[in-house]
Design a protein around this motif. Structure first.
Motif, PDB file in Angstrom:
ATOM      1  N   ARG A  69      44.133  61.261  46.011  1.00 45.83           N
ATOM      2  CA  ARG A  69      44.907  62.387  45.896  1.00 45.83           C
ATOM      3  C   ARG A  69      45.241  62.743  44.524  1.00 45.83           C
ATOM      4  NH1 ARG A  69      49.224  59.582  50.210  1.00 45.83           N
ATOM      5  NH2 ARG A  69      48.725  57.845  48.694  1.00 45.83           N
ATOM      6  N   ASP A  70      45.168  61.907  43.828  1.00 48.85           N
ATOM      7  CA  ASP A  70      45.251  62.051  42.245  1.00 48.85           C
ATOM      8  C   ASP A  70      44.185  62.647  41.462  1.00 48.85           C
ATOM      9  OD1 ASP A  70      48.019  61.277  42.552  1.00 48.85           O
ATOM     10  OD2 ASP A  70      47.383  59.202  41.830  1.00 48.85           O
ATOM     11  N   THR A  71      43.165  62.885  42.058  1.00 49.14           N
ATOM     12  CA  THR A  71      41.821  63.169  41.663  1.00 49.14           C
ATOM     13  C   THR A  71      41.599  64.477  40.629  1.00 49.14           C
ATOM     14  OG1 THR A  71      40.591  62.167  43.350  1.00 49.14           O
ATOM     15  CG2 THR A  71      39.324  63.504  41.828  1.00 49.14           C
ATOM     16  N   ARG A  72      42.399  65.436  41.220  1.00 52.74           N
ATOM     17  CA  ARG A  72      42.796  66.592  40.657  1.00 52.74           C
ATOM     18  C   ARG A  72      43.338  66.642  39.229  1.00 52.74           C
ATOM     19  NH1 ARG A  72      42.895  72.342  40.390  1.00 52.74           N
ATOM     20  NH2 ARG A  72      44.654  73.161  39.819  1.00 52.74           N
ATOM     21  N   THR A  73      44.634  65.899  39.437  1.00 52.40           N
ATOM     22  CA  THR A  73      45.340  65.761  38.156  1.00 52.40           C
ATOM     23  C   THR A  73      44.690  64.920  37.092  1.00 52.40           C
ATOM     24  OG1 THR A  73      47.218  65.721  39.430  1.00 52.40           O
ATOM     25  CG2 THR A  73      47.587  64.543  37.283  1.00 52.40           C
ATOM     26  N   VAL A  74      44.013  63.809  37.519  1.00 56.13           N
ATOM     27  CA  VAL A  74      43.370  62.705  36.600  1.00 56.13           C
ATOM     28  C   VAL A  74      42.174  63.569  35.860  1.00 56.13           C
ATOM     29  CG1 VAL A  74      42.015  61.043  36.410  1.00 56.13           C
ATOM     30  CG2 VAL A  74      43.967  60.748  37.796  1.00 56.13           C
ATOM     31  N   LEU A  75      41.451  64.309  36.618  1.00 56.37           N
ATOM     32  CA  LEU A  75      40.390  65.224  35.969  1.00 56.37           C
ATOM     33  C   LEU A  75      40.997  66.321  34.897  1.00 56.37           C
ATOM     34  CD1 LEU A  75      38.164  65.653  38.953  1.00 56.37           C
ATOM     35  CD2 LEU A  75      37.701  64.059  36.856  1.00 56.37           C
ATOM     36  N   GLY A  76      41.974  66.932  35.444  1.00 53.20           N
ATOM     37  CA  GLY A  76      42.582  67.847  34.630  1.00 53.20           C
ATOM     38  C   GLY A  76      42.985  67.103  33.315  1.00 53.20           C
ATOM     39  N   LEU A  77      43.744  66.220  33.504  1.00 52.28           N
ATOM     40  CA  LEU A  77      44.105  65.444  31.916  1.00 52.28           C
ATOM     41  C   LEU A  77      43.008  64.847  31.280  1.00 52.28           C
ATOM     42  CD1 LEU A  77      46.956  63.143  33.380  1.00 52.28           C
ATOM     43  CD2 LEU A  77      47.280  65.027  32.230  1.00 52.28           C
ATOM     44  N   CYS A  78      41.737  64.799  32.145  1.00 52.74           N
ATOM     45  CA  CYS A  78      40.520  64.242  31.258  1.00 52.74           C
ATOM     46  C   CYS A  78      40.020  65.554  30.543  1.00 52.74           C
ATOM     47  CB  CYS A  78      39.690  63.642  32.022  1.00 52.74           C
ATOM     48  SG  CYS A  78      39.978  62.001  32.500  1.00 52.74           S
ATOM     49  N   LEU A  79      39.994  66.728  31.115  1.00 51.89           N
ATOM     50  CA  LEU A  79      39.518  67.649  30.463  1.00 51.89           C
ATOM     51  C   LEU A  79      40.279  68.442  29.371  1.00 51.89           C
ATOM     52  CD1 LEU A  79      38.133  69.487  33.928  1.00 51.89           C
ATOM     53  CD2 LEU A  79      36.689  69.028  32.172  1.00 51.89           C
ATOM     54  N   SER A  80      41.505  68.211  29.614  1.00 53.71           N
ATOM     55  CA  SER A  80      42.620  68.541  28.441  1.00 53.71           C
ATOM     56  C   SER A  80      42.123  67.723  27.141  1.00 53.71           C
ATOM     57  CB  SER A  80      44.000  68.569  28.958  1.00 53.71           C
ATOM     58  OG  SER A  80      44.793  68.836  28.068  1.00 53.71           O
ATOM     59  N   ALA A  81      42.068  66.411  27.370  1.00 49.39           N
ATOM     60  CA  ALA A  81      41.661  65.493  26.345  1.00 49.39           C
ATOM     61  C   ALA A  81      40.346  65.908  25.704  1.00 49.39           C
ATOM     62  CB  ALA A  81      41.964  64.059  26.768  1.00 49.39           C
ATOM     63  N   ILE A  82      39.459  66.131  26.530  1.00 47.69           N
ATOM     64  CA  ILE A  82      38.020  66.432  26.270  1.00 47.69           C
ATOM     65  C   ILE A  82      38.157  67.708  24.990  1.00 47.69           C
ATOM     66  CG2 ILE A  82      35.970  67.468  26.963  1.00 47.69           C
ATOM     67  CD1 ILE A  82      36.136  65.450  29.399  1.00 47.69           C
ATOM     68  N   ALA A  83      39.012  68.566  25.415  1.00 47.56           N
ATOM     69  CA  ALA A  83      39.237  69.880  24.533  1.00 47.56           C
ATOM     70  C   ALA A  83      39.763  69.689  23.494  1.00 47.56           C
ATOM     71  CB  ALA A  83      39.938  70.983  25.471  1.00 47.56           C
ATOM     72  N   THR A  84      40.260  68.273  23.227  1.00 53.00           N
ATOM     73  CA  THR A  84      40.638  68.218  21.891  1.00 53.00           C
ATOM     74  C   THR A  84      39.388  68.359  20.640  1.00 53.00           C
ATOM     75  OG1 THR A  84      42.352  66.697  22.471  1.00 53.00           O
ATOM     76  CG2 THR A  84      41.787  66.718  20.084  1.00 53.00           C
ATOM     77  N   ALA A  85      38.236  67.769  21.197  1.00 52.06           N
ATOM     78  CA  ALA A  85      37.009  67.874  20.448  1.00 52.06           C
ATOM     79  C   ALA A  85      36.074  69.313  20.750  1.00 52.06           C
ATOM     80  CB  ALA A  85      36.295  66.895  20.558  1.00 52.06           C
ATOM     81  N   PRO A  86      35.206  69.721  19.948  1.00 50.98           N
ATOM     82  CA  PRO A  86      34.456  70.903  20.181  1.00 50.98           C
ATOM     83  C   PRO A  86      33.529  70.534  21.620  1.00 50.98           C
ATOM     84  CG  PRO A  86      34.126  70.189  17.881  1.00 50.98           C
ATOM     85  CD  PRO A  86      35.054  69.244  18.557  1.00 50.98           C
ATOM     86  N   VAL A  87      33.266  71.509  22.225  1.00 49.95           N
ATOM     87  CA  VAL A  87      32.595  71.221  23.590  1.00 49.95           C
ATOM     88  C   VAL A  87      31.241  71.987  23.136  1.00 49.95           C
ATOM     89  CG1 VAL A  87      32.345  71.714  26.080  1.00 49.95           C
ATOM     90  CG2 VAL A  87      34.471  70.866  25.076  1.00 49.95           C
ATOM     91  N   GLU A  88      30.021  71.168  23.017  1.00 50.71           N
ATOM     92  CA  GLU A  88      28.752  72.067  22.730  1.00 50.71           C
ATOM     93  C   GLU A  88      27.675  71.281  23.408  1.00 50.71           C
ATOM     94  OE1 GLU A  88      28.595  71.343  18.407  1.00 50.71           O
ATOM     95  OE2 GLU A  88      30.289  72.972  18.110  1.00 50.71           O
TER      96      GLU A  88
END
Length: 532
Positions: free
Chosen positions: A503-522
């Motif tokens: 049930r936490d999958t969407r939240t966990v993935l959202g937090l990860c995607l936000s953290a990932i966006a701290t660096a460039p995505v190329e």
């Protein structure tokens, strides 16, 4: 419209049984998480509080922005080993003054926060996450250094902890140390190699060797405070950049340091208007059957984690054992590869390869949802080129430079685990559901292979084959593989970043995607040679 149409029957016997099995597994996981949260046990927690000190998680809670989430990582590290669950280290991603940071805190209630072999492995993993995603690192230090009885496993590889800190600094990633107690021997280099250091009056003790060792080595008499106290380091050695009155003051100063960093994200901004999925996340408890031989439709998972349950499926009629397509998750664009019926054929491998190339062309992160028994075997498939087609998919995964996220939902066996971006292929984050299993193959299959090889060997030597002994061996092997493929075993060895509630999958993935966006995505257009 490309909104997914769910056909999940939450009243069916299959769903009810799967949900019940999942709830049982979640209860087991919760019990192990409680052990990690309990640290060294009630006696040592009470002693720590009586000394006027905060626990590791209490320090983290004060450090983070109020009501902000904390994505704890590798909570079950060391599970199944001789060391306490959690590996005497609390680590995760949280928001400090609006900045996503990697926070690492020694747990001083477990052998004084000393580092054992699993502490190192956990530390290496979380620092890798910080480096890959350009996250500032905040170390909450209270550690007696290496766990001496295990020094042979700690000393030589342990130097990497300090290397990681200096490399982060060299890469322009800020590193901050808040020292709350002992930071002894090798532990002294954590503040020594950090960009910013805060020490607490009459609490922080930072020295390469404590008074007993100094006496043994040099004959000099010295007390803790004069040898390595906060005031000495603030006034004389200059190691302390900030002098705090107490733990709360140190945390206040730490937050001010982060506020002054001027840290900015370099990745994509999420869409502002985000619509939640149209189906309840509660349904995710019953999607995966308890028997992983029974297939399930991963679209039911996708429909409950992506924005508005909106999913543009790619090559829907081709290679139907692998679902691929485009979506958004918490406003971030994402490409999804999800196993539908376990086995990967040549068509699925070629479809995945093209999809991964397209994601790199559009700088879109990829999410892999695992439920695979591997690539198809047999003469027909070997003649059809399953090796080279599987290799194409693995080539694409290996050389793709957009961030990858992996979630093990069900089975993740054999080379299919590799093609779906398993741990060895450096996904930015990898999580497991309690229903997941991962191994070179299923226990029954592996036991059967060993049995057939043994039987053939006996016949070739003209010796009788003991069927009873073979049956016992097969049962033992099957039980061993079953135990070693379960998520707690794998998470204990830090082969994932945590076992999560579905049930936490969407939240966990959202937090990860936000953290990932701290660096460039190329993305990239450079891949190895594809064998056609």
């Amino acid at each position: 419209m490309t909104v997914l149409d769910s056909t999940l029957d939450t009243t069916s016997e299959t769903f009810v049984a799967a949900r019940k099995a999942m709830e049982g597994k979640l209860a087991e996981i919760d019990a192990e998480h409680a052990k990690a949260i309990g640290g060294g046990g009630e006696k040592y927690v009470q002693r720590h509080h009586e000394r006027g000190k905060l626990l590791a998680r209490e320090r983290i809670e004060l450090l983070l922005d109020e009501d902000s989430p904390f994505l704890e990582l590798a909570t079950l590290a060391a599970w199944g080993s001789d060391f306490p669950v959690g590996a005497s280290l609390v680590a995760g991603i949280g928001v400090v003054e609006g900045v996503e940071c990697l926070v690492v805190a020694n747990d001083p209630t477990v052998r004084g926060g000393a580092s054992n072999p699993w502490t190192l492995k956990k530390s290496f993993r979380v620092h890798e996450i910080a480096e890959q995603n350009r996250l500032p690192v905040i170390s909450l230090v209270e550690s007696g250094g290496a766990d001496l009885p295990t020094q042979k496993e700690v000393f030589i590889p342990g130097g990497r902890m300090f290397r990681d800190l200096t490399r982060a600094s060299a890469a322009g990633i800020p590193t901050v140390s808040l020292v709350f107690g002992n930071s002894t021997a090798g532990g002294a280099y954590i503040p020594g190699m950090s960009d910013h250091v805060v020490m607490v009056r009459e609490r922080s003790k930072v020295f390469l060797a404590g008074p007993p060792l100094v006496k043994m080595a040099t004959g000099e008499d010295a007390d803790d405070e004069s040898l390595g106290g906060a005031e000495m380091h603030a006034r004389t050695s200059g190691l302390a950049d900030y002098f705090a009155e107490d733990e709360q003051d140190a945390i206040r100063i730490g937050r001010r340091i982060v506020r002054r960093l001027g840290w900015r994200k370099q990745g994509p901004q999420p869409r502002a208007d985000v619509l939640p999925p149209r189906y309840a996340d509660e349904d995710l408890l019953g999607v995966v059957p308890d028997d992983l031989k029974v297939p399930f439709d991963p679209r039911e998972v996708i429909a409950r984690i992506v924005d508005d349950s909106d999913f543009d499926e790619f090559k829907a009629l081709y290679g139907s054992s692998l679902v691929t397509g485009w979506a958004e998750l918490h406003g971030y664009p994402i490409g999804i590869l999800a196993n539908a019926r376990g086995v990967l054929f040549s068509e699925e491998a070629q479809k995945a390869t093209q999809f991964i190339q397209l994601a790199n062309r559009s700088n879109t992160p990829l999410l892999f949802l695992h439920n695979t028994t591997g690539y198809m075997v047999g003469r027909e498939y070997e003649e059809g080129g399953i090796i080279k087609h599987g290799a194409m998919m693995i080539n694409a995964v290996s050389n793709s430079t957009v961030p990858h996220l992996s979630v093990l939902l069900g089975a993740s066996y054999g080379a299919g685990h590799y093609g779906m971006c398993g741990r060895a292929y450096d996904p930015r984050f990898l999580f497991s559901w309690p229903s997941a299993k991962s191994a070179v193959m299923g226990g029954a299959q592996l036991a059967g292979v060993v049995s057939m090889v043994s039987k053939a060997s006996a016949l070739s030597r003209g010796k009788p084959f003991d069927e009873d002994a073979d049956a016992a061996l097969r049962a033992a092997i099957e039980n061993q593989i079953e135990a070693e493929s379960l998520p707690m075993f794998l998470s204990g060895r830090i082969y994932d970043d945590g076992v999560i509630d579905p049930r936490d999958t969407r939240t966990v993935l959202g937090l990860c995607l936000s953290a990932i966006a701290t660096a460039p995505v190329e993305g990239t257009e450079r891949f190895g040679v594809f064998r056609m």
